[in-house]
Design a protein around this motif. Sequence first.
Motif, short mmCIF file in Angstrom:
data_model
loop_
_atom_site.label_atom_id
_atom_site.label_comp_id
_atom_site.label_asym_id
_atom_site.label_seq_id
_atom_site.Cartn_x
_atom_site.Cartn_y
_atom_site.Cartn_z
N PHE A 336 -0.17 39.64 18.03
CA PHE A 336 -0.95 39.28 19.15
C PHE A 336 -0.65 38.06 20.05
CE2 PHE A 336 -4.11 41.87 16.94
CZ PHE A 336 -4.23 42.74 17.98
N PRO A 337 -0.41 37.96 21.42
CA PRO A 337 -0.08 36.84 22.09
C PRO A 337 -0.94 35.63 21.86
CG PRO A 337 0.04 38.94 23.71
CD PRO A 337 -0.52 39.23 22.16
N MET A 338 -2.01 35.90 21.59
CA MET A 338 -3.06 34.75 21.24
C MET A 338 -2.71 33.83 19.86
SD MET A 338 -5.90 34.50 22.86
CE MET A 338 -7.44 34.27 21.88
N GLN A 339 -1.90 34.72 19.22
CA GLN A 339 -1.39 33.82 18.07
C GLN A 339 -0.45 32.84 18.49
OE1 GLN A 339 -0.65 38.05 15.71
NE2 GLN A 339 -0.79 36.38 14.01
N ILE A 340 0.49 33.29 19.30
CA ILE A 340 1.46 32.37 19.77
C ILE A 340 1.04 31.24 20.62
CG2 ILE A 340 3.68 32.30 21.16
CD1 ILE A 340 4.23 35.17 20.48
N GLU A 341 -0.10 31.46 21.26
CA GLU A 341 -0.70 30.52 22.13
C GLU A 341 -1.41 29.25 21.38
OE1 GLU A 341 -4.64 30.18 24.74
OE2 GLU A 341 -3.13 31.44 25.79
#
Length: 432
Positions: A336-341
Amino acid sequence: MYYDAAEGLSRLEIERLQLDRLRKTLRQAAKSPFYAQRFKACGVDPEAVTSLDDVRRLPFTTKQDLRDSYPDKLLALPHSEMVRMHVSSGTTGTPTVIYHTKNDLDWWASLMARCMHMVGLRKEDVFQNMSGYGLFTGGLGIHCGAEKLGCLTIPAGAGNSHRQIKLLMDFKVTGIHIIPSYALYLSTVFAEMGVDPRTLPLRVALVGAEPYTEETRRRLEELYDMKCYNSYGLSEMNGPGVAFECREQHGMHVWEDAYLPEIVDPATGEPVPDGELGELVMTSLGREGMPIIRYRTRDMTRFLPGTCPCGREHRRLDRLQGRCDDMMIVKGCNIFPMQIERILMGMPEVGQNYLIMLERDGFIDNLRVKVEIRDEYFVEDMRQLAALQKRIVARLRDEILVTPKVELVERNSLPKSEGKATRVIDNREKGA
């Protein structure tokens, strides 16, 4: 202590109220062409619902159902009873339409005022709404709630950052509504103008409309010296005001006198235990113009177990982890993009902007992340930059189990937006 006495209901009182309102909602929904046909096909009898567990026997409603019912097959009352509609467009080109009666709008404004009161806003506050108005529900939903609470409300709308800052300064604004990516961007405009946002009387920010991490929240609170409260809403359930953090900032209370929430396995549709990640499913309770039953939001979250120290027993949702359809699959790993953010915003060297790019090399998918670095860390010593790059790669690899290609770039190198930021670009279908 409470804006509305419903905030202090016990679990037993909440569940009794929900069951009563669920049965009334099913009767009301059955007046619409869509649900009349759906209930008949599925053998649903509103009178046979005797417990909240019976909701699991009811059919789901999907975004496609709303599109297929365009423009008015979900209406449970005549057009003459409707006083407002909101529209959200989809990738198919067919929009989804949500209708409201006057009672629906009054109820929505009261729920939103309840949220704002819960985080400390009062009629003495000056509130600036930095959200788009018109067909988008966020602007008008927040605006009506602020007026209901009695705040001096500034309908600033989205964008035009220099004007936003002038309004903030001239009218001594104490509360704002802003999306997180724009709040990060606005901080760079403050810096360019030589203004420290921490000197403003701002103390409360309502932040939502897109997923963001706890690390981003901490960064915003540092940049502006204000408290940021997470919010959740969706047009199909009115808009903003569905769930909101209290001052504890540990989960968003769903107003269960107005909604019946479920968390299900997105693959099977079966309920998952509290604390386990799944898809949020929502049923409106009390909306008369266009009730919606068991709507699959596609938003991934979890119920937080236990009770909140604030005393409210309305269940709490964890911050959104993303959407079912936002999940990226790279080399067999679900990301999920949130993991990277979460990783990037937790590193002091990283600036306010980043870009995730999905690329294909032959038959192999690759993940590239472009990261803006703060000026003081973007030095000429290539060894220091190389070391920073390796640290970012290592931390991301530990989080997502895939080794990304990381490119460090100078501040303002990546595309900027005064609206929602574009964080992910998928070039795989383009053969790039």
